[in-house]
Design a protein around this motif. Structure first.
Motif, PDB file in Angstrom:
ATOM      1  N   GLU A  81       1.967  19.477 -22.567  1.00 38.90           N
ATOM      2  CA  GLU A  81       0.967  20.386 -23.147  1.00 38.90           C
ATOM      3  C   GLU A  81       1.347  20.890 -24.536  1.00 38.90           C
ATOM      4  O   GLU A  81       0.497  20.926 -25.422  1.00 38.90           O
ATOM      5  CB  GLU A  81       0.696  21.561 -22.197  1.00 38.90           C
ATOM      6  N   PRO A  82       2.612  21.298 -24.787  1.00 36.10           N
ATOM      7  CA  PRO A  82       2.949  21.733 -26.156  1.00 36.10           C
ATOM      8  C   PRO A  82       2.725  20.638 -27.205  1.00 36.10           C
ATOM      9  O   PRO A  82       2.270  20.919 -28.309  1.00 36.10           O
ATOM     10  CB  PRO A  82       4.431  22.106 -26.059  1.00 36.10           C
ATOM     11  N   ILE A  83       3.028  19.396 -26.853  1.00 31.23           N
ATOM     12  CA  ILE A  83       2.810  18.285 -27.791  1.00 31.23           C
ATOM     13  C   ILE A  83       1.309  18.100 -28.024  1.00 31.23           C
ATOM     14  O   ILE A  83       0.865  17.895 -29.160  1.00 31.23           O
ATOM     15  CB  ILE A  83       3.471  16.989 -27.280  1.00 31.23           C
ATOM     16  N   LYS A  84       0.515  18.181 -26.947  1.00 31.58           N
ATOM     17  CA  LYS A  84      -0.942  18.046 -27.095  1.00 31.58           C
ATOM     18  C   LYS A  84      -1.497  19.148 -27.987  1.00 31.58           C
ATOM     19  O   LYS A  84      -2.346  18.897 -28.844  1.00 31.58           O
ATOM     20  CB  LYS A  84      -1.622  18.095 -25.722  1.00 31.58           C
ATOM     21  N   ARG A  85      -1.033  20.387 -27.787  1.00 30.92           N
ATOM     22  CA  ARG A  85      -1.496  21.502 -28.617  1.00 30.92           C
ATOM     23  C   ARG A  85      -1.098  21.298 -30.082  1.00 30.92           C
ATOM     24  O   ARG A  85      -1.861  21.591 -31.002  1.00 30.92           O
ATOM     25  CB  ARG A  85      -0.954  22.832 -28.084  1.00 30.92           C
ATOM     26  N   TRP A  86       0.133  20.778 -30.326  1.00 32.39           N
ATOM     27  CA  TRP A  86       0.584  20.525 -31.688  1.00 32.39           C
ATOM     28  C   TRP A  86      -0.317  19.499 -32.367  1.00 32.39           C
ATOM     29  O   TRP A  86      -0.728  19.673 -33.513  1.00 32.39           O
ATOM     30  CB  TRP A  86       2.041  20.043 -31.671  1.00 32.39           C
ATOM     31  N   PHE A  87      -0.619  18.393 -31.658  1.00 32.92           N
ATOM     32  CA  PHE A  87      -1.508  17.373 -32.214  1.00 32.92           C
ATOM     33  C   PHE A  87      -2.895  17.946 -32.491  1.00 32.92           C
ATOM     34  O   PHE A  87      -3.508  17.652 -33.510  1.00 32.92           O
ATOM     35  CB  PHE A  87      -1.634  16.161 -31.279  1.00 32.92           C
ATOM     36  N   LYS A  88      -3.405  18.776 -31.583  1.00 33.35           N
ATOM     37  CA  LYS A  88      -4.728  19.375 -31.767  1.00 33.35           C
ATOM     38  C   LYS A  88      -4.747  20.266 -33.004  1.00 33.35           C
ATOM     39  O   LYS A  88      -5.686  20.209 -33.801  1.00 33.35           O
ATOM     40  CB  LYS A  88      -5.099  20.175 -30.518  1.00 33.35           C
ATOM     41  N   ARG A  89      -3.719  21.088 -33.204  1.00 34.84           N
ATOM     42  CA  ARG A  89      -3.638  21.931 -34.398  1.00 34.84           C
ATOM     43  C   ARG A  89      -3.578  21.065 -35.666  1.00 34.84           C
ATOM     44  O   ARG A  89      -4.215  21.353 -36.671  1.00 34.84           O
ATOM     45  CB  ARG A  89      -2.402  22.840 -34.333  1.00 34.84           C
ATOM     46  N   TRP A  90      -2.806  19.980 -35.602  1.00 39.38           N
ATOM     47  CA  TRP A  90      -2.655  19.091 -36.751  1.00 39.38           C
ATOM     48  C   TRP A  90      -3.984  18.412 -37.080  1.00 39.38           C
ATOM     49  O   TRP A  90      -4.369  18.313 -38.239  1.00 39.38           O
ATOM     50  CB  TRP A  90      -1.564  18.058 -36.441  1.00 39.38           C
ATOM     51  N   ARG A  93      -6.593  20.516 -38.959  1.00 33.25           N
ATOM     52  CA  ARG A  93      -6.340  20.767 -40.379  1.00 33.25           C
ATOM     53  C   ARG A  93      -7.005  19.720 -41.268  1.00 33.25           C
ATOM     54  O   ARG A  93      -7.058  19.887 -42.482  1.00 33.25           O
ATOM     55  CB  ARG A  93      -4.837  20.787 -40.656  1.00 33.25           C
TER      56      ARG A  93
END
Length: 196
Positions: A81-90, A93
């Motif tokens: 989940e943290p990796i998925k959230r990071w990709f979503k934030r990226w 942008r």
């Protein structure tokens, strides 16, 4: 001679009704598969002894299947989940990419995701004269928009994959006891198929 021409025309018309749909379906499938296969074949990387590019039929489709399978394995077993959230934030942008990505992702999930959206066919009364339209219930609660007691219904257009979302009072919506696939086929075909 007139009867003979009429008989020939009738045979031709009946043959046309059989051959055109089959031929068009086969052509569209062949065109889609061959276009994807040629675009993703990697034939630029494969060169024979004389320097000519080697085209291997089906390699492009195989590449797509392998990439999708690897992505499925990674998302299921490796990506947290943290990796998925990071990709979503990226992704968010990048304005144009974010819009395209989220739209395509939502559309894909509507058909094959865990929460399919077009799986609840409904009949909606759209005016006081009793005119009804077939659609698909996509949102059951619009209180977040300040519309309690109202729902969102997607109405696909005939002979197209486009459509429109309409907000209607929940009391105007009646569920249809048929499969979503049959109802989508019925609407998209202009009402001529899907109710066998």
């Amino acid at each position: 001679m007139n009867n003979f021409a009429r008989v020939l025309f009738r045979y031709f018309a009946k043959g046309l009704l059989v051959v055109v749909p089959i031929g068009a379906a086969i052509f569209l499938m062949y065109w889609g598969v061959s276009t994807v296969d040629k675009a993703l074949n990697l034939s630029d990387l494969l060169v024979d002894g004389s320097g000519k590019h080697i085209y291997i039929p089906g390699l492009g489709i195989l590449n797509v299947v392998v990439v999708i399978m690897i992505a499925g394995v990674l998302v299921t077993n490796v990506v947290t989940e943290p990796i998925k959230r990071w990709f979503k934030r990226w992704f968010n942008r990048l304005p144009i990419f974010a819009f395209l990505y989220s739209s395509i992702k939502d559309l894909t999930e509507a058909f094959v995701g865990e929460e399919k959206k077009f799986n609840e066919p409904v009949l909606v009364e759209v005016n006081e004269f009793g005119l009804k339209k077939i659609g698909f219930l996509v949102q059951k609660d619009l209180a977040v928009l300040g519309l309690p007691g109202e729902v969102a219904v997607y109405f696909p257009y005939s002979y197209s994959f486009a459509g429109q979302v309409v907000i209607v009072d929940a009391s105007k919506v009646k569920h249809i006891d048929k499969s979503a696939a049959d109802m989508m086929k019925f609407v998209i075909s202009g009402g001529v198929s899907g109710l066998e």
